[in-house]
Write an enzyme that holds these catalytic residues in place. Sequence first.
Site, PDB file in Angstrom:
ATOM      1  N   GLU A 197      -0.339  -3.630   4.442  1.00 37.33           N
ATOM      2  CA  GLU A 197      -0.448  -3.404   5.886  1.00 37.33           C
ATOM      3  C   GLU A 197      -1.847  -3.796   6.389  1.00 37.33           C
ATOM      4  OE1 GLU A 197       1.725  -0.941   4.200  1.00 37.33           O
ATOM      5  OE2 GLU A 197       3.134  -2.330   5.124  1.00 37.33           O
ATOM      6  N   ASN A 275       6.176  -5.719   0.817  1.00 32.70           N
ATOM      7  CA  ASN A 275       6.457  -6.400   2.074  1.00 32.70           C
ATOM      8  C   ASN A 275       5.472  -7.540   2.350  1.00 32.70           C
ATOM      9  OD1 ASN A 275       4.923  -3.643   2.601  1.00 32.70           O
ATOM     10  ND2 ASN A 275       4.150  -5.111   4.081  1.00 32.70           N
ATOM     11  N   ASP A 320       8.986  -4.831   6.824  1.00 31.56           N
ATOM     12  CA  ASP A 320       8.354  -3.946   5.830  1.00 31.56           C
ATOM     13  C   ASP A 320       9.395  -3.450   4.820  1.00 31.56           C
ATOM     14  OD1 ASP A 320       6.475  -2.389   4.468  1.00 31.56           O
ATOM     15  OD2 ASP A 320       6.507  -0.763   5.927  1.00 31.56           O
TER      16      ASP A 320
HETATM   17  O1  LIG Z   1       2.330  -2.399   1.444  1.00 34.01           O
HETATM   18  C1  LIG Z   1       1.709  -1.647   0.700  1.00 34.01           C
HETATM   19  O2  LIG Z   1       0.795  -2.023  -0.030  1.00 34.01           O
HETATM   20  C2  LIG Z   1       2.107  -0.228   0.694  1.00 34.01           C
HETATM   21  C3  LIG Z   1       1.492   0.735  -0.098  1.00 34.01           C
HETATM   22  C4  LIG Z   1       1.939   2.068  -0.059  1.00 34.01           C
HETATM   23  C5  LIG Z   1       1.223   3.024  -0.956  1.00 34.01           C
HETATM   24  O3  LIG Z   1       0.463   2.547  -1.794  1.00 34.01           O
HETATM   25  O4  LIG Z   1       1.358   4.220  -0.894  1.00 34.01           O
HETATM   26  C6  LIG Z   1       3.021   2.393   0.787  1.00 34.01           C
HETATM   27  C7  LIG Z   1       3.587   1.348   1.528  1.00 34.01           C
HETATM   28  N1  LIG Z   1       3.125   0.099   1.488  1.00 34.01           N
HETATM   29  C8  LIG Z   1       4.711   1.549   2.392  1.00 34.01           C
HETATM   30  O5  LIG Z   1       5.182   0.596   3.040  1.00 34.01           O
HETATM   31  C9  LIG Z   1       5.287   2.836   2.499  1.00 34.01           C
HETATM   32  O6  LIG Z   1       6.285   3.030   3.192  1.00 34.01           O
HETATM   33  C10 LIG Z   1       4.686   3.902   1.771  1.00 34.01           C
HETATM   34  C11 LIG Z   1       4.995   5.258   1.717  1.00 34.01           C
HETATM   35  C12 LIG Z   1       4.079   5.809   0.904  1.00 34.01           C
HETATM   36  C13 LIG Z   1       3.902   7.206   0.520  1.00 34.01           C
HETATM   37  O7  LIG Z   1       3.161   7.437  -0.437  1.00 34.01           O
HETATM   38  O8  LIG Z   1       4.505   8.095   1.182  1.00 34.01           O
HETATM   39  N2  LIG Z   1       3.244   4.851   0.436  1.00 34.01           N
HETATM   40  C14 LIG Z   1       3.590   3.673   0.955  1.00 34.01           C
HETATM   41 CA   LIG Z   2       4.047  -1.526   2.961  1.00 35.54          CA
END
Ligand SMILES: O=C(O)c1cc(C(=O)O)c2c(n1)C(=O)C(=O)c1cc(C(=O)O)[nH]c1-2
Ligand SMILES: [Ca+2]
Length: 688
Positions: A197, A275, A320
């Site tokens: 992101e 994503n 995503d």
């Molecule tokens: O694109 C990324 O690098 C990335 C990392 C992470 C993360 O490391 O926790 C999440 C997400 N995306 C993501 O899209 C997401 O919905 C998400 C939920 C969570 C969580 O721990 O609740 N991490 C992440």
């Molecule tokens: Ca993500």
Amino acid sequence: MGAPIAQAQATDPGTQARLAATQRVDSNFIRTNGAGKTADWPSYGLDYAETRFSKLDQVNAGNVKQLGLAWSYNLESTRGVEATPLVVDGIMYVTASWSVVHAIDTRTGQKLWTFDPKVDKTKAYKGCCDVVNRGVAIYEGKVYFGAFDGRLIALDAATGKMIWEKNTVEGQKGAYSITGAPRVIKGKVVIGNSGAEYGVRGFVTAYDAKTGAQKWRWFVVPGDPSKPLEDASMAKAVKTWDPSGKYWEAGGGGTAWDSITYDPELNLMYVGTGNGSPWSHKLRSPKGGDNLYLSSIVAINPDTGKYVWHYQETPGDNWDYTATQPMILANLKIEGKSRKVIMHAPKNGFFFVIDRTNGKFISAKNFVPVNWATGYDKNGRPIEVPAARDGSKPYDAIPGPYGAHNWQSMSFNPQTGLAYFPSQHIPINLMDDKDWKFDQAAPAKPQSGTGWNTAKLLNVEQPKSKLAGRLVAWDPVAQKEAWGVDYGAPSNGGTLTTAGNLVFQGTADGRMVAYNAKSGEKLWEAPTGTGVLAAPVTYLVDGKQYVSVAVGWGGNYGIAQRHTDTLAPGTVYTFAVGGTAKMPDYVQKKADKLVQGVKYDPAKAELGTYLYVEHCLACHGVPAVNNGGTVPNLGYLDPAYIENLDKFILKGPATERGMPDFTGKLSMGDIDALKAFIQGTADAVRPK
Ligand SMILES: O=C(O)c1cc(C(=O)O)c2c(n1)C(=O)C(=O)c1cc(C(=O)O)[nH]c1-2
Ligand SMILES: [Ca+2]
């Protein structure tokens, strides 16, 4: 349990011997654990296949009602806890928020040691989704974990002292973090990273378990075209990206931030990739293209780090739709033949069964309502609904970017033939941000003030879809739900299933529940004081079966909203038949009281809205509409906070906890506009 005693029993010879038991944990130990008695829980998903199916049956559908608390342990954290505790010979290794590792003697519930990597808390806003950590790996006497700031750290399992550390993101540009648990395969510690992101390029790296020397690195997406392609897989991938989108400037994404599994017979390691960065396919790759290897399962040779095959679940990701969700390896009987498969329920809402020998598609079926595709063709390509890619109009994405299923662990019980996982819907309305530029901070561009770079505008219209959360018991052969349990809220916990015909799951509304694995009948529950995200584990100690879960509300959804009235610190609960320990006391959350009486100029509310979306929304939620999770909702604060907002926004006390410092970014006039938006919104929702 009383106050933890640091290093309390580390000198006791029995405990020393048990700590040393981790010396036995090697690839063979992890591999055969699922096949054996599973007395221990030595690896993230129990074994390399990550079935989270325990053969233990002392606790079973007949006696689960007698489960009581054996002990609870305070992890001393107030943010999200997502770790699966590992247990070897009765010693538990678990991580809390901020990547702090705890070793606990499960015989007493007492602390043996802790290790705090001292992550720079002022940088927490550089991660998308709370300062979470999903746990450690154990291998030949060492404990490995990823620190939020991108370091991979090896500790002596017996003492908790650091043996080596590596900065896994050194020399890369962009806001990388680590939240996932490492896996150790044939003497190599494998770890990915997070940040898609924020404009990063995803990769997976393997390090020598003994020395920390880098063994290989595999990039998920192609990089800067002025530099040579790293390998043949990148030569193949680069043809599926349009360089006029200058995707390398925004990193391209594909971060492998969670699931890694391994099949020792095939000698293939499987990585779930993330994503696109930015989210918008049109802006990333204007002439289209599948954008390999986003949103895919990729098979890699663990010895060399060489790509072997991939299956892309969401070609040209635009929403995503990560494929980082937990994978399970199992053998299923499909049309009369035993097939070696991977089961996968990623964010995009379809349950996949693919052949893990060659990556060939077997079947996919939606496990929630979806509006982006009507199904998959026989070659495994989604049949898309064109409106889902339009981007010029607000679009209520179902599933939304939070995913129909996120990282919360799935389990598979070969006795019932069912896979168990939490599904959810969190409404978000998306629209392409045509004026997007990489790394441009601007009002109304969500979170751009923190480096957020998704090229999507959120909730231009109120989403029409509703919040949902459900426990799904899925038949992967028939590709249909066998049973399910509706919850009032999304973001429920991961699952554990056992030979005792049980499924254990924690819930967003603060309960630990056991169900009959075949029928879905609820058999037992206990309060946990706060919402549960992580999956429970089970193990034997001195011949007795225990069930443990690490609890702490937070994560991407829980940072801004909650579904419990009590608050509890990060806590490990351990249950056993006949357990009689007292639950800890919880602090009752004060009744939410809308902020009232802050003087403001209503003419400034519009600017305040734009600034709020840019800087505050992802963590604080919508004032007076959401209710605050691990971070307070500004619509429910004492008016003194809002009146003195500048003291919190400019070098305020919360910068130490990871809130960005807005000095030089927000003027006193901007802060007045934020006050107008916050108080104005609270006044608007107040019952007349
Ligand atoms: O694109 C990324 O690098 C990335 C990392 C992470 C993360 O490391 O926790 C999440 C997400 N995306 C993501 O899209 C997401 O919905 C998400 C939920 C969570 C969580 O721990 O609740 N991490 C992440
Ligand atoms: Ca993500």
